[in-house]
Design a protein around this motif. Sequence first.
Motif, PDB file in Angstrom:
ATOM      1  N   THR A 151      40.341  41.527  31.693  1.00  0.00           N
ATOM      2  CA  THR A 151      41.592  42.073  32.069  1.00  0.00           C
ATOM      3  C   THR A 151      41.954  43.252  30.991  1.00  0.00           C
ATOM      4  O   THR A 151      41.541  43.000  29.816  1.00  0.00           O
ATOM      5  CB  THR A 151      42.733  41.277  32.395  1.00  0.00           C
ATOM      6  OG1 THR A 151      43.290  40.482  30.940  1.00  0.00           O
ATOM      7  CG2 THR A 151      42.279  39.993  33.036  1.00  0.00           C
ATOM      8  N   PRO A 152      42.737  44.115  31.269  1.00  0.00           N
ATOM      9  CA  PRO A 152      43.375  45.018  30.246  1.00  0.00           C
ATOM     10  C   PRO A 152      43.832  44.346  29.075  1.00  0.00           C
ATOM     11  O   PRO A 152      43.836  45.053  28.127  1.00  0.00           O
ATOM     12  CB  PRO A 152      44.429  45.963  31.215  1.00  0.00           C
ATOM     13  CG  PRO A 152      44.072  45.788  32.608  1.00  0.00           C
ATOM     14  CD  PRO A 152      43.366  44.389  32.748  1.00  0.00           C
ATOM     15  N   SER A 153      44.527  43.190  29.183  1.00  0.00           N
ATOM     16  CA  SER A 153      45.100  42.632  28.218  1.00  0.00           C
ATOM     17  C   SER A 153      43.857  41.726  27.257  1.00  0.00           C
ATOM     18  O   SER A 153      44.217  40.791  26.219  1.00  0.00           O
ATOM     19  CB  SER A 153      46.179  41.671  28.385  1.00  0.00           C
ATOM     20  OG  SER A 153      45.834  40.611  29.116  1.00  0.00           O
ATOM     21  N   ASN A 154      42.685  42.214  27.835  1.00  0.00           N
ATOM     22  CA  ASN A 154      41.472  41.266  27.036  1.00  0.00           C
ATOM     23  C   ASN A 154      41.365  39.609  27.089  1.00  0.00           C
ATOM     24  O   ASN A 154      41.091  38.983  26.497  1.00  0.00           O
ATOM     25  CB  ASN A 154      41.314  41.794  25.528  1.00  0.00           C
ATOM     26  CG  ASN A 154      39.997  41.621  24.984  1.00  0.00           C
ATOM     27  OD1 ASN A 154      39.036  41.799  25.739  1.00  0.00           O
ATOM     28  ND2 ASN A 154      39.760  41.363  23.690  1.00  0.00           N
ATOM     29  N   THR A 196      47.296  35.374  35.550  1.00  0.00           N
ATOM     30  CA  THR A 196      46.956  33.942  35.474  1.00  0.00           C
ATOM     31  C   THR A 196      45.570  33.424  35.680  1.00  0.00           C
ATOM     32  O   THR A 196      44.683  32.363  35.746  1.00  0.00           O
ATOM     33  CB  THR A 196      47.727  33.096  36.647  1.00  0.00           C
ATOM     34  OG1 THR A 196      47.227  33.638  38.003  1.00  0.00           O
ATOM     35  CG2 THR A 196      49.119  33.219  36.100  1.00  0.00           C
ATOM     36  N   GLY A 197      44.562  34.336  36.345  1.00  0.00           N
ATOM     37  CA  GLY A 197      43.302  34.171  36.612  1.00  0.00           C
ATOM     38  C   GLY A 197      43.228  33.554  38.098  1.00  0.00           C
ATOM     39  O   GLY A 197      42.106  33.452  38.753  1.00  0.00           O
ATOM     40  N   LYS A 198      44.307  33.088  38.632  1.00  0.00           N
ATOM     41  CA  LYS A 198      44.363  32.586  40.109  1.00  0.00           C
ATOM     42  C   LYS A 198      44.048  33.501  41.223  1.00  0.00           C
ATOM     43  O   LYS A 198      44.408  34.730  41.217  1.00  0.00           O
ATOM     44  CB  LYS A 198      45.684  32.103  40.197  1.00  0.00           C
ATOM     45  CG  LYS A 198      46.066  30.798  39.276  1.00  0.00           C
ATOM     46  CD  LYS A 198      47.567  30.028  39.815  1.00  0.00           C
ATOM     47  CE  LYS A 198      47.534  29.019  38.765  1.00  0.00           C
ATOM     48  NZ  LYS A 198      48.975  28.581  38.774  1.00  0.00           N
ATOM     49  N   LEU A 199      43.506  32.940  42.294  1.00  0.00           N
ATOM     50  CA  LEU A 199      43.211  33.872  43.319  1.00  0.00           C
ATOM     51  C   LEU A 199      44.095  33.517  44.408  1.00  0.00           C
ATOM     52  O   LEU A 199      44.419  32.395  44.802  1.00  0.00           O
ATOM     53  CB  LEU A 199      41.626  33.489  43.793  1.00  0.00           C
ATOM     54  CG  LEU A 199      40.703  33.656  42.617  1.00  0.00           C
ATOM     55  CD1 LEU A 199      39.172  33.116  43.167  1.00  0.00           C
ATOM     56  CD2 LEU A 199      40.460  35.126  42.339  1.00  0.00           C
ATOM     57  N   THR A 200      44.259  34.581  45.378  1.00  0.00           N
ATOM     58  CA  THR A 200      45.059  34.235  46.600  1.00  0.00           C
ATOM     59  C   THR A 200      43.910  34.593  47.473  1.00  0.00           C
ATOM     60  O   THR A 200      43.385  36.004  47.710  1.00  0.00           O
ATOM     61  CB  THR A 200      46.045  35.339  46.628  1.00  0.00           C
ATOM     62  OG1 THR A 200      46.795  34.946  45.843  1.00  0.00           O
ATOM     63  CG2 THR A 200      46.986  35.071  47.976  1.00  0.00           C
ATOM     64  N   PHE A 201      43.826  33.871  48.581  1.00  0.00           N
ATOM     65  CA  PHE A 201      42.876  34.007  49.817  1.00  0.00           C
ATOM     66  C   PHE A 201      43.484  35.211  50.663  1.00  0.00           C
ATOM     67  O   PHE A 201      44.777  35.271  50.894  1.00  0.00           O
ATOM     68  CB  PHE A 201      42.794  32.746  50.932  1.00  0.00           C
ATOM     69  CG  PHE A 201      41.941  32.838  51.864  1.00  0.00           C
ATOM     70  CD1 PHE A 201      40.647  33.315  51.741  1.00  0.00           C
ATOM     71  CD2 PHE A 201      42.358  32.837  53.198  1.00  0.00           C
ATOM     72  CE1 PHE A 201      39.805  33.442  52.809  1.00  0.00           C
ATOM     73  CE2 PHE A 201      41.649  33.241  54.270  1.00  0.00           C
ATOM     74  CZ  PHE A 201      40.265  33.220  54.153  1.00  0.00           C
ATOM     75  N   HIS A 202      42.560  36.264  50.830  1.00  0.00           N
ATOM     76  CA  HIS A 202      43.205  37.340  51.290  1.00  0.00           C
ATOM     77  C   HIS A 202      42.454  38.014  52.814  1.00  0.00           C
ATOM     78  O   HIS A 202      43.170  38.086  53.476  1.00  0.00           O
ATOM     79  CB  HIS A 202      42.460  38.667  50.443  1.00  0.00           C
ATOM     80  CG  HIS A 202      43.273  39.988  50.747  1.00  0.00           C
ATOM     81  ND1 HIS A 202      44.691  39.989  51.006  1.00  0.00           N
ATOM     82  CD2 HIS A 202      42.855  41.285  50.657  1.00  0.00           C
ATOM     83  CE1 HIS A 202      44.972  41.520  51.130  1.00  0.00           C
ATOM     84  NE2 HIS A 202      43.530  42.120  50.965  1.00  0.00           N
ATOM     85  N   GLN A 203      41.222  37.629  53.179  1.00  0.00           N
ATOM     86  CA  GLN A 203      40.692  37.861  54.173  1.00  0.00           C
ATOM     87  C   GLN A 203      39.411  36.977  54.404  1.00  0.00           C
ATOM     88  O   GLN A 203      38.495  36.893  53.543  1.00  0.00           O
ATOM     89  CB  GLN A 203      40.241  39.377  54.108  1.00  0.00           C
ATOM     90  CG  GLN A 203      39.746  40.134  55.514  1.00  0.00           C
ATOM     91  CD  GLN A 203      39.272  41.089  55.427  1.00  0.00           C
ATOM     92  OE1 GLN A 203      38.552  41.484  54.413  1.00  0.00           O
ATOM     93  NE2 GLN A 203      38.749  41.817  56.589  1.00  0.00           N
ATOM     94  N   LEU A 204      39.177  36.657  55.706  1.00  0.00           N
ATOM     95  CA  LEU A 204      37.868  36.143  56.233  1.00  0.00           C
ATOM     96  C   LEU A 204      37.181  37.366  57.192  1.00  0.00           C
ATOM     97  O   LEU A 204      38.008  37.578  58.261  1.00  0.00           O
ATOM     98  CB  LEU A 204      38.107  34.896  56.976  1.00  0.00           C
ATOM     99  CG  LEU A 204      36.849  34.079  57.451  1.00  0.00           C
ATOM    100  CD1 LEU A 204      36.016  33.451  56.155  1.00  0.00           C
ATOM    101  CD2 LEU A 204      37.208  32.843  58.052  1.00  0.00           C
ATOM    102  N   ALA A 205      36.217  37.681  56.793  1.00  0.00           N
ATOM    103  CA  ALA A 205      35.563  38.836  57.641  1.00  0.00           C
ATOM    104  C   ALA A 205      34.019  38.523  58.011  1.00  0.00           C
ATOM    105  O   ALA A 205      33.258  37.869  57.323  1.00  0.00           O
ATOM    106  CB  ALA A 205      35.515  39.900  56.786  1.00  0.00           C
ATOM    107  N   PRO A 206      33.728  39.203  59.399  1.00  0.00           N
ATOM    108  CA  PRO A 206      32.307  38.837  59.716  1.00  0.00           C
ATOM    109  C   PRO A 206      31.493  39.541  58.721  1.00  0.00           C
ATOM    110  O   PRO A 206      31.697  40.634  58.190  1.00  0.00           O
ATOM    111  CB  PRO A 206      32.371  39.368  61.053  1.00  0.00           C
ATOM    112  CG  PRO A 206      33.388  40.443  61.059  1.00  0.00           C
ATOM    113  CD  PRO A 206      34.582  40.083  60.138  1.00  0.00           C
TER     114      PRO A 206
END
Length: 424
Positions: A254-257, A354-364
């Motif tokens: 990340t930009p804050s290393n 935080t390094g956490k992920l948010t589910f954004h898309q399920l794509a074909p």
Amino acid sequence: MWQAPIFAAFCLPTSLRSFGFAFLDSVLTCSDTMRLQHLPLAALVASTAAVNLYVSSYTYGEITSLKLSKSANGSYTLTTVATNNGSSPSPTWLEKDKYKDIVYGLDEGFTSPNGSLSSYKTSSSGVLTQIDRHLTLGGPVSSIVYNGGKGLAVAHYGGSALSSWAILETGGVKLLQTFPFTLTAPGTNPARQEAPHLHEALVDPTDSFIISPDLGADLLRVFTIDPKTSVLTPSTDFSTPPGSGPRHGAFLVTPSNTTYFFLVSELGNSVTSYRVTYGDKTLGFEEVFTSGIYGNQTIPDGAAAAEAVLSPDSKYLLTSSRNATLFQIPNFNPNNSTKIPSDTLQSWVIDHKTGKLTFHQLAPAGGSFPRQFSVNKAGTLAAVGLQESARVVIVERDVKDGTFGKFVAEIDVPGEVTSVIWDE
Ligand SMILES: *[C@@H]1O[C@H](CO)[C@@H](O)[C@H](O)[C@H]1NC(C)=O
Ligand SMILES: *[C@@H]1O[C@H](CO)[C@@H](O)[C@H](O)[C@H]1NC(C)=O
Ligand SMILES: *[C@@H]1O[C@H](CO)[C@@H](O)[C@H](O)[C@H]1NC(C)=O
Ligand SMILES: *[C@@H]1O[C@H](CO)[C@@H](O)[C@H](O)[C@H]1NC(C)=O
Ligand SMILES: *[C@@H]1O[C@H](CO)[C@@H](O)[C@H](O)[C@H]1NC(C)=O
Ligand SMILES: *[C@@H]1O[C@H](CO)[C@@H](O)[C@H](O)[C@H]1NC(C)=O
Ligand SMILES: *[C@@H]1O[C@H](CO)[C@@H](O)[C@H](O)[C@H]1NC(C)=O
Ligand SMILES: *[C@@H]1O[C@H](CO)[C@@H](O)[C@H](O)[C@H]1NC(C)=O
């Protein structure tokens, strides 16, 4: 490698560039000597931009070179421009050297106890000229250039090993080390974890460590790099949950290393974020997030998570999963009304704090078994290798909102497609 006609299309006066040329703007810069503003406008409009891609596939024994062209009206076409004698029975992985015009190709060697490693000189025509080829330990499936372009690490799935190679001035390679591994007892999933199976070789962002997810041993194997010699030394490994089967991963600084590592585990069908800390010749992995690879959807029976790619802007993690055709998509042949079953790609938003992920898309994904995919430098297009569909598709990405969009080009490639890479 971008080809000559692009200059005509790209070096439009700035005022014209907004008409659909953003894709080009972000990948090339235009020098004064390239400016062709004296050309008639018709010549500019007729010209196209093109980029080469290289495709490995099993059963074919060759590496296919494709050209993706974008015409001035914004439509894309994908054509085969060369089939290269890979001298390798089971091509399984390609890597473009980011420091030079060389591609490394691995051959999983299904027909012999050994695999092989080749290097090729790239060309603007798409023809690959073999520079070197060596037999290796069995089952190589992934490579990574490290130490500023002086070393190449290879993960051997079938051979339960990691090997290191020196990259020579000529573009050839020379074996440095082999690290064979064993298990004292099979893992939680004895059918897949009867032996160590190193599935990918990665280098950390400081170019000081090689990391290899071992699907068979439920480990992230860690090695330090000697910057003088490219020699690797085993460091402290990190254990992943029993039966998870770690496969592929991606680093983010990340930009804050702060450094994060995102891991896709095939057997557990999970995606996990770790905060990475640097010790004295060791790496620490602290889990900060984990989820099923289908996000808010139930993991289908038989699913097999596959690829992990960081978007070029570092804002999104992009993943793929196989053997669960959750989509039916229109046939790529407009005359054929039969829909095509499609496995999936996923997009995840990364929280840099935080390094956490948010589910954004399920794509074909464009067909069956998106074993591997890669994204162009601009982040606007993903090339997906569909192993069981014998097809490569190009899918648009919206760089702003991080979603996959429509399929803009596709081509059938004989055999089981194992990887597709961009030569930009
Ligand atoms: C765009 O241009 C290409 C080639 O120049 C052509 O084949 C295609 O039909 C055009 N598409 C549209 C929608 O005009
Ligand atoms: C490919 O190259 C290898 C090694 O140079 C050679 O033995 C083989 O005959 C070639 N195959 C084809 C189809 O050209
Ligand atoms: C070929 O495979 C055998 C059996 O695994 C191994 O002993 C040998 O070292 C391999 N050869 C090379 C060049 O890696
Ligand atoms: C970022 O962190 C890495 C790993 O600890 C360190 O090697 C590097 O010097 C840091 N860079 C900056 C700019 O602080
Ligand atoms: C795909 O999933 C089915 C179950 O839905 C399973 O029986 C099959 O073995 C899986 N195939 C592969 C290649 O993993
Ligand atoms: C679809 O059918 C039309 C009309 O017969 C034909 O001109 C065209 O080439 C066909 N397209 C494909 C992709 O087969
Ligand atoms: C139409 O597409 C389906 C699915 O890809 C394929 O199985 C079938 O052979 C195609 N039909 C023709 C006439 O090409
Ligand atoms: C699952 O997540 C996607 C992407 O965020 C969202 O569009 C969709 O509504 C969610 N579905 C459910 C059932 O929560």
